[in-house]
Design a protein around this motif. Sequence first.
Motif, PDB file in Angstrom:
ATOM      1  N   VAL A   1       0.845  -1.190   0.000  1.00  0.00           N
ATOM      2  CA  VAL A   1       0.000   0.000   0.000  1.00  0.00           C
ATOM      3  C   VAL A   1       0.887   1.248   0.000  1.00  0.00           C
ATOM      4  O   VAL A   1       1.687   1.441   0.920  1.00  0.00           O
ATOM      5  CB  VAL A   1      -0.916   0.027   1.239  1.00  0.00           C
ATOM      6  CG1 VAL A   1      -1.763   1.295   1.252  1.00  0.00           C
ATOM      7  CG2 VAL A   1      -1.813  -1.211   1.251  1.00  0.00           C
TER       8      VAL A   1
ATOM      9  N   GLU B   1       2.349   4.819   0.704  1.00  0.00           N
ATOM     10  CA  GLU B   1       2.179   5.640   1.906  1.00  0.00           C
ATOM     11  C   GLU B   1       1.201   6.782   1.676  1.00  0.00           C
ATOM     12  O   GLU B   1       0.391   7.110   2.545  1.00  0.00           O
ATOM     13  CB  GLU B   1       3.532   6.189   2.370  1.00  0.00           C
ATOM     14  CG  GLU B   1       4.401   5.165   3.072  1.00  0.00           C
ATOM     15  CD  GLU B   1       3.724   4.560   4.288  1.00  0.00           C
ATOM     16  OE1 GLU B   1       3.113   5.313   5.073  1.00  0.00           O
ATOM     17  OE2 GLU B   1       3.787   3.325   4.453  1.00  0.00           O
TER      18      GLU B   1
ATOM     19  N   ARG C   1      -2.484   6.099   2.130  1.00  0.00           N
ATOM     20  CA  ARG C   1      -2.993   5.994   3.500  1.00  0.00           C
ATOM     21  C   ARG C   1      -3.551   7.323   4.012  1.00  0.00           C
ATOM     22  O   ARG C   1      -4.199   7.360   5.067  1.00  0.00           O
ATOM     23  CB  ARG C   1      -1.885   5.500   4.432  1.00  0.00           C
ATOM     24  CG  ARG C   1      -1.365   4.105   4.082  1.00  0.00           C
ATOM     25  CD  ARG C   1      -0.227   3.688   5.011  1.00  0.00           C
ATOM     26  NE  ARG C   1       0.417   2.464   4.560  1.00  0.00           N
ATOM     27  CZ  ARG C   1       0.002   1.233   4.887  1.00  0.00           C
ATOM     28  NH1 ARG C   1      -1.061   1.090   5.660  1.00  0.00           N
ATOM     29  NH2 ARG C   1       0.653   0.169   4.447  1.00  0.00           N
TER      30      ARG C   1
ATOM     31  N   ALA D   1      -5.744  -3.220   5.104  1.00  0.00           N
ATOM     32  CA  ALA D   1      -6.575  -2.497   4.148  1.00  0.00           C
ATOM     33  C   ALA D   1      -7.794  -3.311   3.760  1.00  0.00           C
ATOM     34  O   ALA D   1      -7.759  -4.540   3.729  1.00  0.00           O
ATOM     35  CB  ALA D   1      -5.759  -2.169   2.890  1.00  0.00           C
TER      36      ALA D   1
END
Length: 359
Positions: free
Chosen positions: A158, A160, A163, A180
């Motif tokens: 994922v 950064e 996020r 996630a």
Amino acid sequence: MISQEKNSGNPGIPAVHARADRAHPVTLREVAELAGVSTATVSLVINKKKNARIADETRQRVTEAIAKLGYRPNAMAKTLVSGTSKFIGLVADGVATTPFAGQIIHGAQDEAWKHGYALLIANTEGNKDLEKDAIAMMLEYKVRGILYSTWFHRPTDVPETLREADFVLVNCFSPEAGAARAVVPDEAQGGQSATEILLREGHRRIAFINTTTPAPAKDGRLQGYKTALESAGIPFNPELVLEAYPDQEGGYGATDDLLKLKVSAVYCYNDRMAMGLYDGLRENGLSIPDDIAVVGFDNQEVIAAHLRPPLSTVSLPHYELGAAGVRMLLGLDAAPLDSAVKIACPAVERASVAVHLPA
């Protein structure tokens, strides 16, 4: 105090103020002048402020002025006030350029429109710098959230920057448990459905040509094959599982080894592999499905529906993956963090399978 602002003492909106041809966008001030009210009153009406004490007659004049002038509210200004926009982002590493995975975009777009959102799409082709910039741009536009998708089902890290937004992984998942929300195809169910097509037609000695490429699909489709055999009371025989590169040449090259197995049917890892196998079987004088039945996986329409005979297969649910991702993002579908939500892969039965008559 209820606003009683009047339009110079005259009810209604004079037609002379309605201009069809304009050199610039209609402004809030022009709407206010036409309606005979303040710009603050127009703003309250446009933003549908529930507690604003505005007389019905005043609200009607503002609404008529907006319609006559063709005023469009400044979406970015509303976004700054509300903190979010009517956009959903979709960042993909190649979905838009693959022949069938583009259905992810189609499904996400249709579902977004259904709920009053538009889709912002960035196709990064795996370029991490471009991906970072695309996510940053979407954050600047204050998107409701971001769908992050890969063109084939796989684990992914994922980013950064992702996020910083509400996000859902589509056709991929984080290997880190609970990291996630994700929506992926149910590879095992798809493999089971593919094998069951053959079992229902009486086949019992069924080969599986799997891929040589490590992937969730490789493991899941094999597990589905095993499950279907077990449910039918047929012992799993590892000698009936071959591996080949997952393309037309791989399927063609597996023909000789397949024929040594003396099977009546074969399930292929994907449709491209099945297309190559068609050529190999015909070169050996065998007829499909009379001599051997064939099932693929993917339902890549340009291949499966146009082979002769048309190929029985299992669909990868790309459209539903995109739609489910949007619903998950908007909180309309359950979204556990401990595991990915799996979308069923429906069987598509065509003429490449027929009843097997044992000797």
